[in-house]
Design a protein around this motif. Sequence first.
Motif, short mmCIF file in Angstrom:
data_model
loop_
_atom_site.label_atom_id
_atom_site.label_comp_id
_atom_site.label_asym_id
_atom_site.label_seq_id
_atom_site.Cartn_x
_atom_site.Cartn_y
_atom_site.Cartn_z
N LEU A 77 0.84 -1.21 0.00
CA LEU A 77 0.00 0.00 0.00
C LEU A 77 0.87 1.26 0.00
O LEU A 77 0.57 2.25 -0.68
CB LEU A 77 -0.93 0.04 1.21
N LYS A 82 2.30 1.77 -3.38
CA LYS A 82 1.29 2.29 -4.29
C LYS A 82 1.14 3.81 -4.12
O LYS A 82 1.10 4.55 -5.09
CB LYS A 82 -0.04 1.58 -4.02
N ARG A 103 4.35 5.47 -5.55
CA ARG A 103 4.39 5.49 -7.01
C ARG A 103 3.46 6.57 -7.57
O ARG A 103 3.79 7.26 -8.53
CB ARG A 103 3.99 4.13 -7.59
N HIS A 152 4.63 9.94 -9.67
CA HIS A 152 4.09 10.19 -11.00
C HIS A 152 3.70 11.67 -11.18
O HIS A 152 3.92 12.25 -12.24
CB HIS A 152 2.89 9.27 -11.20
N MET A 200 -4.07 8.35 4.91
CA MET A 200 -4.98 9.17 4.10
C MET A 200 -6.35 9.22 4.77
O MET A 200 -6.87 8.20 5.20
CB MET A 200 -5.11 8.54 2.71
N GLU A 249 -10.19 10.70 0.02
CA GLU A 249 -9.89 9.80 -1.09
C GLU A 249 -8.52 10.10 -1.66
O GLU A 249 -8.12 11.25 -1.75
CB GLU A 249 -10.98 9.91 -2.15
N PRO A 250 -7.79 9.04 -2.05
CA PRO A 250 -6.42 9.21 -2.51
C PRO A 250 -6.31 10.28 -3.59
O PRO A 250 -7.02 10.24 -4.58
CB PRO A 250 -6.08 7.83 -3.10
#
Lengths: 156, 281
Positions: free
Chosen positions: A40, A43, A46, A50, A76, A79-80
């Motif tokens: 997680l 993720k 990354r 980006h 978090m 929402e991501p």
Amino acid sequence: MNARERLAQAQVELVRALGVGAPVPAGFDEARVQAAAQSLIHKRRRAVEHVWPKLVSALGPDFAARFDPWARAHPMSVEPDPRMEGRRFAETLRTEGHLPASMSGVLLDFDARWRWTSTGEAVKRRGFALILRRDTVTRRWQVALRLPGERVMRWV
Amino acid sequence: MRTISLQGMGIGWRRELALFIDRMPAPGFVEVLAEHLPLTSPIPEPLLRLRERGVPLVLHAVSLGLGSAEPPSPERLSWLARLAERLGAACITEHLAFVRAGGIESGHLLPVPRTEDALEVLAENVRRAQDALPVPLALENVASLFEWPDPAFTEAEFLREVLARTSASLLLDVANLHAHVLNHGTDADAVLCSVPRERLAYVHVAGGIQHGGLYHDTHAHPVPDGPMALLEQLAGKLGPVPVMLERDDRFPPEAELSSELTAMSSALERGAIRWRGAAHG
């Protein structure tokens, strides 16, 4: 307790183990849950890499080493949104004095384009916006002006 | 019960793949990630062009949390309903998963315990979602690295129960099933047998990678043989089924994508030949 309450309790314990390193609830394969927690974090990292390429290159090999523990300490709550994740991470670096000098202008530019809501979400600014702040390292004033049409002028 | 009638070979739409998808001669359908679509600005041009070509669009969501102890929020449901209407979506798909609890967002699709409690909550959440959504809903099985302790149902039994207790369709992800075969020793055949054709909306195929003794469903690597074999097996039981390729990261050259789509189509055909043989033999 009804089914929803029992399920809620079980899910909270698991999410805390995955997100903030709380103890793995009884009965789970601890190594597997740790592997999932690690994936997680990867993720999240990354996704931030980006959308914040300049922060990645400014920090170099330090990026992952600094981001991963930060992410564990800052779960978090909305929402991501990698844009906001990156901004919050940079803010922590700034207050701790670890923000590379080259990022100062990049953050100013970001802040001229986006504002954070009280819940921590990013909202695109519209029309005119003026950002004025004093750099913590150089002690110099920084100014950014967002013009209608998304153009940003900076004086750093 | 509203059935979902998609056909052929589809693909998950991503900006990076827009050109490739534009050039596909006849995509069966295209799946769009709800969380990637802008809230207020117009639907991206390439999607409108696909719609004009008559390609059915499917809206795929990841943030509703139908397996969550908290019921799906009315705000999220109305956002999804509006998007489906703006897109002209054929259906909406979500996961048999939860994504948040106690004020923490996991940022990932987490498995629900295979228990009576979870089934009860899930069925009620699905009913609420269906009441709020303007198009049919299909639910997708997820991949996970760990399992909840003391499951009351096997994965096949759990899927059967979900289908029995809701009127939703199923989006079967054979890559996720492949991950569970490797990670948890799930009985894939039993899962495939629990899928009635009329409840199957479509099938997902994606790539992943073996790492640290676990299979990670990355959507960033080539599709291994396992999911292809499961697709063939499924077509052997049900005949040709609508299927699509999911790629979310590290987008490969067009030739590689094309060859994956061809391999999927061959796996389907091999399975369908056996199915026809069984039906007439």
